[in-house]
Every structure is written in structure tokens, then in C-alpha cells.
Design an enzyme around this catalytic site. Structure first.
Site, PDB file in Angstrom:
ATOM      1  N   PRO A 123       0.780  -1.242   0.000  1.00 41.55           N
ATOM      2  CA  PRO A 123       0.000   0.000   0.000  1.00 41.55           C
ATOM      3  C   PRO A 123       0.817   1.301   0.000  1.00 41.55           C
ATOM      4  O   PRO A 123       0.789   2.076   0.954  1.00 41.55           O
ATOM      5  CB  PRO A 123      -0.847  -0.126   1.262  1.00 41.55           C
ATOM      6  N   CYS A 124       1.465   1.567  -1.105  1.00 38.25           N
ATOM      7  CA  CYS A 124       2.227   2.812  -1.218  1.00 38.25           C
ATOM      8  C   CYS A 124       1.307   4.036  -1.243  1.00 38.25           C
ATOM      9  O   CYS A 124       1.767   5.151  -0.988  1.00 38.25           O
ATOM     10  CB  CYS A 124       3.137   2.782  -2.441  1.00 38.25           C
ATOM     11  N   HIS A 125       0.020   3.825  -1.489  1.00 39.85           N
ATOM     12  CA  HIS A 125      -0.921   4.953  -1.440  1.00 39.85           C
ATOM     13  C   HIS A 125      -1.042   5.514  -0.024  1.00 39.85           C
ATOM     14  O   HIS A 125      -1.527   6.625   0.144  1.00 39.85           O
ATOM     15  CB  HIS A 125      -2.303   4.537  -1.983  1.00 39.85           C
TER      16      HIS A 125
END
Length: 163
Positions: A123-125
């Protein structure tokens, strides 16, 4: 074996790619299918199920076999992304500190995040600027906003509610 499929999601079509054993890529760039890849939708049934649950608000993490192929530094960053809890954010600087990188390596951390091959699943968001601003996302800032809204980090925009 280099295989792929595409799936629909509330934030657009998603490309899933793998090696027959593990998921190697999750991307919104569905045109980036590589030469020699074979479409195998059934091979991604579990990933599609788990992503569907995530988008329905029923799943907060993923339990899928993953395979990434980056530098040692990228692999450290990506491993740390996997630990970021659903519904939270962290800054690039805080993520750098979490992996023991000096402050001057924050841009390198950002570059590694930008090279994340497994969007949504790693989850780089959930990584934002130090002031909380939404910056950089390979899937586009509108998708980043949508994912963080889904996770309850951001409030829906008025135009989202009205549509």
C-alpha cells in the site's frame, strides 16, 4: 511462466501479472502487458477475490504469494510498505526512518515507492508528504485519493457524494 489478467475495480481496470506461483505486478497501466505474457484469468482468482473484498470494504490486508524483484534497498522499502496499517498514513521521512535510512535518503525512498510493482497490495498509497499532502502515486493522485477515502483516511469530496 509469465501470465496476466485484468480485472475491473471501482478505481479502474487493474492489471495482475504473475509467474504462475506468485503475484509479481499489480498496475493500473493495463497497456503494459509484456511480450510473451499469456492471459490466464483463473490463475488470479484468489487475488481477484481479495481485491474485490478490499474494494467492498471487507478486507484490510492481503494474504497472497508475492514476488518482487528490486534492489536490496527497494526490497526493504517494499517490505516496510506491507506493514503499513489499513486506514493510516505515514510520511516519506517517517518511512525512511522506519527502515533505518538517513534523512538524506528520503528521495531514494520516494523513488523506491514509485517503483513499487504491487500497487494496492503493497500500500504505497498510504505514504504522503510530511504535511499530509497527497503526492506521487503511480496510479494517479485521484486513485490515491479514492483509496485513502475507501480506507477512511480522507472524507469523501462533495462531488463524490453528489454523483
Amino acid at each position: 511462466m509469465d501470465i496476466y489478467t485484468t480485472i475491473d475495480s471501482p478505481v479502474g481496470e487493474i492489471l495482475l501479472a504473475g509467474d504462475g506461483t506468485a503475484l509479481t505486478r499489480v498496475s493500473f497501466d493495463v497497456a503494459s502487458v509484456r511480450a510473451g505474457q499469456r492471459r490466464e484469468p483463473l490463475a488470479f482468482a484468489e487475488a481477484e477475490r481479495q481485491l474485490g473484498e478490499y474494494f467492498a470494504g471487507e478486507r484490510t490486508d492481503f494474504d497472497l504469494p508475492l514476488a518482487t524483484h528490486g534492489s536490496a534497498f527497494q526490497e526493504r522499502v517494499w517490505a516496510e510498505l506491507a506493514t503499513l496499517p489499513y486506514g493510516t498514513t505515514t510520511s516519506y521521512g517517517a518511512l525512511a526512518a522506519r527502515i533505518g535510512a538517513p534523512a538524506e535518503r528520503v528521495r531514494a525512498v520516494g523513488a523506491a515507492i514509485g517503483a513499487n510493482p504491487l500497487l494496492v497490495v503493497l500500500p504505497c498509497h498510504r505514504v504522503v508528504a510530511a504535511d499530509g499532502a497527497l503526492t506521487g502515486y503511480a496510479g494517479g493522485l485521484e486513485r490515491k485519493r479514492a483509496l485513502l477515502t475507501l480506507e477512511g483516511v480522507l472524507q469523501p469530496q462533495l462531488w463524490d457524494v453528489m454523483s
